[in-house]
Write a protein that holds these residues in place. Structure first.
Motif, PDB file in Angstrom:
ATOM      1  N   LEU A  42       0.783  -1.076  -0.222  1.00  0.00           N
ATOM      2  CA  LEU A  42      -0.099  -0.100   0.059  1.00  0.00           C
ATOM      3  C   LEU A  42       0.715   1.291  -0.125  1.00  0.00           C
ATOM      4  N   ALA A  43       1.888   1.592   0.829  1.00  0.00           N
ATOM      5  CA  ALA A  43       2.575   2.534   1.063  1.00  0.00           C
ATOM      6  C   ALA A  43       3.484   3.014  -0.312  1.00  0.00           C
ATOM      7  N   TYR A  44       3.650   1.970  -1.363  1.00  0.00           N
ATOM      8  CA  TYR A  44       4.343   2.282  -2.588  1.00  0.00           C
ATOM      9  C   TYR A  44       3.391   2.246  -3.851  1.00  0.00           C
ATOM     10  N   ILE A  45       2.185   2.041  -3.567  1.00  0.00           N
ATOM     11  CA  ILE A  45       1.511   1.950  -4.936  1.00  0.00           C
ATOM     12  C   ILE A  45       1.097   3.498  -5.479  1.00  0.00           C
ATOM     13  N   ALA A  46       1.469   3.444  -6.766  1.00  0.00           N
ATOM     14  CA  ALA A  46       0.958   4.645  -7.452  1.00  0.00           C
ATOM     15  C   ALA A  46      -0.330   5.126  -7.489  1.00  0.00           C
ATOM     16  N   PRO A  47      -0.906   6.212  -7.491  1.00  0.00           N
ATOM     17  CA  PRO A  47      -2.397   6.480  -7.470  1.00  0.00           C
ATOM     18  C   PRO A  47      -3.176   5.940  -8.562  1.00  0.00           C
ATOM     19  N   GLU A  48      -2.328   6.169  -9.832  1.00  0.00           N
ATOM     20  CA  GLU A  48      -2.944   5.652 -10.897  1.00  0.00           C
ATOM     21  C   GLU A  48      -3.339   4.382 -11.000  1.00  0.00           C
ATOM     22  N   TYR A  49      -2.453   3.309 -10.572  1.00  0.00           N
ATOM     23  CA  TYR A  49      -2.698   2.160 -10.350  1.00  0.00           C
ATOM     24  C   TYR A  49      -3.703   1.810  -9.395  1.00  0.00           C
ATOM     25  N   ALA A  50      -3.760   2.307  -8.185  1.00  0.00           N
ATOM     26  CA  ALA A  50      -4.881   2.176  -7.313  1.00  0.00           C
ATOM     27  C   ALA A  50      -6.439   2.692  -7.857  1.00  0.00           C
ATOM     28  N   ALA A  51      -6.509   3.622  -8.861  1.00  0.00           N
ATOM     29  CA  ALA A  51      -7.642   4.036  -9.428  1.00  0.00           C
ATOM     30  C   ALA A  51      -8.061   3.359 -10.852  1.00  0.00           C
ATOM     31  N   THR A  52      -7.201   2.970 -11.401  1.00  0.00           N
ATOM     32  CA  THR A  52      -7.333   2.159 -12.645  1.00  0.00           C
ATOM     33  C   THR A  52      -7.057   0.551 -12.892  1.00  0.00           C
ATOM     34  N   GLY A  53      -6.223   0.219 -11.979  1.00  0.00           N
ATOM     35  CA  GLY A  53      -5.710  -1.105 -12.057  1.00  0.00           C
ATOM     36  C   GLY A  53      -4.678  -1.291 -13.098  1.00  0.00           C
ATOM     37  N   ARG A  54      -4.230  -0.106 -13.581  1.00  0.00           N
ATOM     38  CA  ARG A  54      -3.296  -0.270 -14.948  1.00  0.00           C
ATOM     39  C   ARG A  54      -2.221   0.598 -14.260  1.00  0.00           C
ATOM     40  N   ALA A  55      -0.833   0.211 -14.973  1.00  0.00           N
ATOM     41  CA  ALA A  55       0.291   1.002 -14.588  1.00  0.00           C
ATOM     42  C   ALA A  55       1.250   0.698 -15.618  1.00  0.00           C
ATOM     43  N   ASP A  56       2.019   1.610 -15.863  1.00  0.00           N
ATOM     44  CA  ASP A  56       3.144   1.797 -16.559  1.00  0.00           C
ATOM     45  C   ASP A  56       4.513   1.858 -15.977  1.00  0.00           C
ATOM     46  N   ALA A  57       5.558   2.269 -16.640  1.00  0.00           N
ATOM     47  CA  ALA A  57       6.874   2.119 -15.900  1.00  0.00           C
ATOM     48  C   ALA A  57       6.972   3.316 -14.957  1.00  0.00           C
ATOM     49  N   ARG A  58       6.260   4.487 -15.009  1.00  0.00           N
ATOM     50  CA  ARG A  58       6.131   5.553 -14.147  1.00  0.00           C
ATOM     51  C   ARG A  58       5.641   5.207 -12.876  1.00  0.00           C
ATOM     52  N   ALA A  59       4.774   4.350 -12.696  1.00  0.00           N
ATOM     53  CA  ALA A  59       4.243   3.509 -11.430  1.00  0.00           C
ATOM     54  C   ALA A  59       5.565   3.075 -10.546  1.00  0.00           C
ATOM     55  N   ASP A  60       6.581   2.404 -11.147  1.00  0.00           N
ATOM     56  CA  ASP A  60       7.677   2.199 -10.595  1.00  0.00           C
ATOM     57  C   ASP A  60       8.449   3.138 -10.305  1.00  0.00           C
ATOM     58  N   LEU A  61       8.389   4.108 -11.056  1.00  0.00           N
ATOM     59  CA  LEU A  61       9.255   5.390 -10.551  1.00  0.00           C
ATOM     60  C   LEU A  61       8.761   5.956  -9.196  1.00  0.00           C
ATOM     61  N   PHE A  62       7.289   6.017  -9.214  1.00  0.00           N
ATOM     62  CA  PHE A  62       6.568   6.631  -7.806  1.00  0.00           C
ATOM     63  C   PHE A  62       7.019   5.774  -6.828  1.00  0.00           C
ATOM     64  N   SER A  63       7.157   4.588  -6.796  1.00  0.00           N
ATOM     65  CA  SER A  63       7.503   3.550  -5.803  1.00  0.00           C
ATOM     66  C   SER A  63       8.968   3.831  -5.469  1.00  0.00           C
ATOM     67  N   ALA A  64       9.665   3.771  -6.346  1.00  0.00           N
ATOM     68  CA  ALA A  64      11.440   4.296  -6.297  1.00  0.00           C
ATOM     69  C   ALA A  64      11.405   5.792  -5.569  1.00  0.00           C
ATOM     70  N   GLY A  65      10.569   6.364  -5.935  1.00  0.00           N
ATOM     71  CA  GLY A  65      10.558   7.735  -5.087  1.00  0.00           C
ATOM     72  C   GLY A  65      10.213   7.856  -3.724  1.00  0.00           C
ATOM     73  N   VAL A  66       8.925   6.905  -3.312  1.00  0.00           N
ATOM     74  CA  VAL A  66       8.690   6.642  -2.127  1.00  0.00           C
ATOM     75  C   VAL A  66      10.077   5.923  -1.169  1.00  0.00           C
ATOM     76  N   VAL A  67      10.463   5.041  -1.670  1.00  0.00           N
ATOM     77  CA  VAL A  67      11.854   4.523  -1.134  1.00  0.00           C
ATOM     78  C   VAL A  67      12.669   5.437  -1.085  1.00  0.00           C
ATOM     79  N   LEU A  68      13.066   6.369  -1.992  1.00  0.00           N
ATOM     80  CA  LEU A  68      14.223   7.513  -1.725  1.00  0.00           C
ATOM     81  C   LEU A  68      13.481   8.507  -0.326  1.00  0.00           C
ATOM     82  N   HIS A  69      12.506   8.778  -0.540  1.00  0.00           N
ATOM     83  CA  HIS A  69      12.020   9.788   0.621  1.00  0.00           C
ATOM     84  C   HIS A  69      12.017   9.095   1.812  1.00  0.00           C
ATOM     85  N   GLU A  70      11.703   7.948   1.916  1.00  0.00           N
ATOM     86  CA  GLU A  70      12.030   7.030   3.168  1.00  0.00           C
ATOM     87  C   GLU A  70      13.539   7.052   3.798  1.00  0.00           C
TER      88      GLU A  70
END
Length: 450
Positions: free
Chosen positions: A197-225
């Motif tokens: 849950l902490a790493y899921i991109a908003p568009e993936y949660a909203a639509t069930g679809r994700a592209d490479a930018r969803a992984d970038l969101f997750s990597a950004g969460v990791v870096l922020h932590e």
């Protein structure tokens, strides 16, 4: 005759799985077990590997077998220094197993926990060096092709748990059990949202679809932590979690770490942008953005930092856990991956004691930062905001039909339908909206109309 190895409970392990000799158990979850194993050959040849095998109780579950085979198919397409390598896939007594590169070192989760225990976040150059290597691995994943056509690979589960750091300072992306490849016949079931849950991109949660930018969101969460020393801890309930995922908020690094360069804070902000169009176009661009803001540490400096935090032969610090089961904590969405590292990952060094089984809520932010700034909204205000967000989402996600009732034009029935791709999150919103499904003097709308 060689003595059979045993697990922590003293139960004998299998002597061999296929052609691999089992040395020890590295971890075990509800669906899979992970071993340190050796491939023996002639004239003293021996190669240590990591072997994952579905547990007997899960081997009859078609979904688990499908997840296992998916990881094998996807990992077989990858060959990069920053991705855990797949060596073999086979069956033993009818049960599939994977053989992969053995990374001698902790997960980034354990590194983060050690930094929290030490009372300070990772140095910014080390944090950026680690994430830069992650982005290099992700760029390789995202750009794989077959017959000149992109495979469309998306990891979908980048987190502190799924990043391994070797004693040599090499960073590896692991666990492709829930990755998706559009050109390998992979598809996501409607209503199933996979990931933490902490790493899921908003568009993936909203639509069930994700592209490479969803992984970038997750990597950004990791870096922020890593830079803040704070876990992004999900709310305790699914209803709150829905708005929390769809409208992510991050306390600015400028407030948490005034010593960081402004350009670095801005780079992290772009990675965790709510809209995918506001993030970097790809992992290579994201890595360049980080490098321009903060020169990343190389493998040697990462290795030195790791040795300071978790010296070889030391026991990782105890990680606080939240009471209750993983499923009931609200911290992790249900995932069919048999390789959830929150259950299976242990240090590969024989001298390190296995960590406790823990939930997504740990290490808690309080281990690194005593208390949030006064300006941060209170829990009550956040709860009110989230409740309003959930109400808006419910209103936006429903279709309303007004159908004539037996009483004529002034009679109606109201039917609410939640968007099915919201999966587990939709269930909470649906339960919250049950009281909004009245029949206004007319028949129940569940009369065959859809």
């Amino acid at each position: 005759m060689d003595k059979r190895p045993t697990d922590a409970a003293g139960t004998q392990l299998p002597a061999r799985i296929g052609r691999y000799r089992i040395e020890s158990e590295l971890g075990r979850g509800g669906m899979a077990v992970v071993y340190r194993a050796v491939l023996d050959g002639p004239r003293g040849f021996a190669k240590q590997v990591c072997l994952k095998r579905i547990l007997p109780g899960s081997a009859d579950d078609p979904l688990m077998v499908e997840m296992f085979e998916r990881e094998a198919r996807i990992a077989a397409t990858l060959q990069h220094a920053n991705v855990v390598q797949l060596f073999d896939f086979d069956l033993h007594e009818g049960t599939p197993f994977l053989v992969m590169e053995l990374v001698e070192g902790p997960s980034l989760w354990q590194v983060f926990g050690a930094a929290c225990a030490a009372g300070r976040p990772l140095p910014p150059d080390v944090a950026c060096g680690i994430v830069t290597q992650v982005l290099a691995g992700l760029h390789h994943v995202h750009t794989r092709t077959r017959d000149g056509k992109p495979l469309g690979l998306v990891h979908r589960d980048i987190s502190l748990h799924n990043i391994l750091v070797s004693r040599a300072g090499e960073v590896k992306v692991a666990d492709f059990g829930i990755a998706r490849a559009t050109q390998l016949g992979e598809r996501t079931r409607t209503g199933v949202l996979k990931g933490k849950l902490a790493y899921i991109a908003p568009e993936y949660a909203a639509t069930g679809r994700a592209d490479a930018r969803a992984d970038l969101f997750s990597a950004g969460v990791v870096l922020h932590e890593l830079l803040s020393g704070r876990r992004r801890t999900p709310p305790a309930t699914d209803a709150e979690g829905l708005g929390w995922v769809l409208h992510p908020e991050f306390q600015p690094l400028e407030e948490l770490r005034p010593d960081l360069p402004d350009a670095l804070a801005a780079a992290v902000r772009s990675l965790v942008a709510r809209l995918p169009g506001d993030r970097p176009d790809d992992a290579a661009q994201a890595a360049a953005l980080l490098a321009a803001a903060q020169p990343p540490a190389g493998a040697a400096e990462i290795a030195r930092c790791l040795e300071r935090l978790l010296p070889a032969g030391s026991t990782p610090p105890a990680e606080p856990t939240r009471p209750g089961s993983l499923e009931g904590s609200g911290g992790t969405l249900p995932t069919p991956s048999p390789f959830d590292p929150t259950l299976t990952r242990r240090p590969t060094g024989a001298e390190l004691a296995p960590p406790l089984v823990r939930s997504e809520f740990t290490p808690d932010a309080s281990t690194a930062v005593p208390e949030p700034p006064a300006a941060w909204p209170s829990r009550r205000h956040r709860a009110l905001w989230v409740a309003g967000g959930v109400a808006v989402l419910i209103a936006a996600a429903v279709a309303v039909w007004i159908v004539p009732g037996p009483g004529g034009a002034g009679t109606a029935a109201v039917h609410l339908r939640l968007r099915p791709h919201l999966g587990p999150l939709a269930g909470a919103a649906g339960r919250a909206g049950q009281g909004l499904r009245p029949s206004l003097h007319g028949p129940d709308p569940a009369d065959g109309r859809d």
